[in-house]
Design a protein around this motif. Structure first.
Motif, PDB file in Angstrom:
ATOM      1  N   ILE A 173       0.850  -1.180   0.000  1.00 59.29           N
ATOM      2  CA  ILE A 173       0.000   0.000   0.000  1.00 59.29           C
ATOM      3  C   ILE A 173       0.895   1.242   0.000  1.00 59.29           C
ATOM      4  O   ILE A 173       1.756   1.391   0.866  1.00 59.29           O
ATOM      5  N   ILE A 174       0.702   2.100  -0.996  1.00 57.33           N
ATOM      6  CA  ILE A 174       1.510   3.309  -1.130  1.00 57.33           C
ATOM      7  C   ILE A 174       0.663   4.509  -0.712  1.00 57.33           C
ATOM      8  O   ILE A 174      -0.418   4.716  -1.271  1.00 57.33           O
ATOM      9  N   PRO A 175       1.140   5.295   0.236  1.00 55.94           N
ATOM     10  CA  PRO A 175       0.362   6.451   0.693  1.00 55.94           C
ATOM     11  C   PRO A 175       0.138   7.470  -0.438  1.00 55.94           C
ATOM     12  O   PRO A 175       1.023   7.664  -1.282  1.00 55.94           O
ATOM     13  N   PRO A 176      -1.029   8.123  -0.457  1.00 56.90           N
ATOM     14  CA  PRO A 176      -1.335   9.096  -1.509  1.00 56.90           C
ATOM     15  C   PRO A 176      -0.310  10.229  -1.603  1.00 56.90           C
ATOM     16  O   PRO A 176       0.018  10.675  -2.698  1.00 56.90           O
ATOM     17  N   TRP A 177       0.216  10.690  -0.479  1.00 56.78           N
ATOM     18  CA  TRP A 177       1.177  11.799  -0.521  1.00 56.78           C
ATOM     19  C   TRP A 177       2.456  11.385  -1.241  1.00 56.78           C
ATOM     20  O   TRP A 177       3.099  12.207  -1.899  1.00 56.78           O
ATOM     21  N   PHE A 178       2.802  10.104  -1.174  1.00 58.10           N
ATOM     22  CA  PHE A 178       4.004   9.611  -1.844  1.00 58.10           C
ATOM     23  C   PHE A 178       3.820   9.680  -3.360  1.00 58.10           C
ATOM     24  O   PHE A 178       4.724  10.078  -4.096  1.00 58.10           O
ATOM     25  N   LEU A 179       2.639   9.292  -3.834  1.00 62.77           N
ATOM     26  CA  LEU A 179       2.341   9.382  -5.262  1.00 62.77           C
ATOM     27  C   LEU A 179       2.325  10.831  -5.723  1.00 62.77           C
ATOM     28  O   LEU A 179       2.795  11.154  -6.818  1.00 62.77           O
ATOM     29  N   LYS A 180       1.801  11.713  -4.884  1.00 59.26           N
ATOM     30  CA  LYS A 180       1.740  13.128  -5.240  1.00 59.26           C
ATOM     31  C   LYS A 180       3.142  13.720  -5.376  1.00 59.26           C
ATOM     32  O   LYS A 180       3.426  14.470  -6.313  1.00 59.26           O
ATOM     33  N   VAL A 181       4.033  13.381  -4.452  1.00 60.38           N
ATOM     34  CA  VAL A 181       5.416  13.869  -4.516  1.00 60.38           C
ATOM     35  C   VAL A 181       6.085  13.422  -5.814  1.00 60.38           C
ATOM     36  O   VAL A 181       6.832  14.184  -6.427  1.00 60.38           O
ATOM     37  N   LEU A 182       5.787  12.207  -6.242  1.00 63.63           N
ATOM     38  CA  LEU A 182       6.369  11.667  -7.477  1.00 63.63           C
ATOM     39  C   LEU A 182       5.586  12.053  -8.725  1.00 63.63           C
ATOM     40  O   LEU A 182       5.950  11.656  -9.826  1.00 63.63           O
ATOM     41  N   GLU A 183       4.503  12.795  -8.549  1.00 62.31           N
ATOM     42  CA  GLU A 183       3.627  13.218  -9.650  1.00 62.31           C
ATOM     43  C   GLU A 183       3.114  12.011 -10.437  1.00 62.31           C
ATOM     44  O   GLU A 183       3.162  11.975 -11.662  1.00 62.31           O
ATOM     45  N   ILE A 184       2.626  11.013  -9.695  1.00 64.70           N
ATOM     46  CA  ILE A 184       2.066   9.805 -10.306  1.00 64.70           C
ATOM     47  C   ILE A 184       0.557   9.823 -10.122  1.00 64.70           C
ATOM     48  O   ILE A 184       0.066   9.972  -9.012  1.00 64.70           O
ATOM     49  N   ASP A 185      -0.168   9.689 -11.233  1.00 64.78           N
ATOM     50  CA  ASP A 185      -1.622   9.552 -11.197  1.00 64.78           C
ATOM     51  C   ASP A 185      -1.928   8.061 -11.337  1.00 64.78           C
ATOM     52  O   ASP A 185      -1.775   7.496 -12.428  1.00 64.78           O
ATOM     53  N   PRO A 186      -2.316   7.390 -10.251  1.00 66.74           N
ATOM     54  CA  PRO A 186      -2.501   5.935 -10.316  1.00 66.74           C
ATOM     55  C   PRO A 186      -3.601   5.481 -11.272  1.00 66.74           C
ATOM     56  O   PRO A 186      -3.627   4.326 -11.690  1.00 66.74           O
ATOM     57  N   LYS A 187      -4.498   6.378 -11.640  1.00 58.62           N
ATOM     58  CA  LYS A 187      -5.571   6.016 -12.570  1.00 58.62           C
ATOM     59  C   LYS A 187      -5.126   6.128 -14.026  1.00 58.62           C
ATOM     60  O   LYS A 187      -5.679   5.461 -14.889  1.00 58.62           O
ATOM     61  N   GLU A 188      -4.155   6.970 -14.317  1.00 56.61           N
ATOM     62  CA  GLU A 188      -3.760   7.246 -15.703  1.00 56.61           C
ATOM     63  C   GLU A 188      -2.356   6.759 -16.064  1.00 56.61           C
ATOM     64  O   GLU A 188      -2.136   6.295 -17.171  1.00 56.61           O
ATOM     65  N   ASP A 189      -1.394   6.918 -15.159  1.00 58.91           N
ATOM     66  CA  ASP A 189       0.004   6.644 -15.481  1.00 58.91           C
ATOM     67  C   ASP A 189       0.306   5.148 -15.489  1.00 58.91           C
ATOM     68  O   ASP A 189      -0.220   4.391 -14.678  1.00 58.91           O
TER      69      ASP A 189
END
Length: 52
Positions: free
Chosen positions: A19-35
């Motif tokens: 499980i990856i925290p949402p803030w971690f994805l935001k820092v990496l500029e990753i959109d889990p629905k699109e990327d």
């Protein structure tokens, strides 16, 4: 920029995941629905990279 997070794998159906925290994805500029991501293995390291 360096972040260290200690995580364990969790059972997800018949697979294992992390499980990856949402803030971690935001820092990496990753959109889990699109990327799309590329996973590779180097010795004992799993490398996850965002496809360009």
């Amino acid at each position: 920029m360096k972040f260290d997070i200690d995580k364990k794998f969790v059972k997800l159906g018949r697979s294992w995941g992390m499980i990856i925290p949402p803030w971690f994805l935001k820092v990496l500029e990753i959109d889990p629905k699109e990327d799309e991501m590329t996973l590779s293995v180097d010795k004992n390291r799993i490398i996850i990279e965002k496809k360009k």
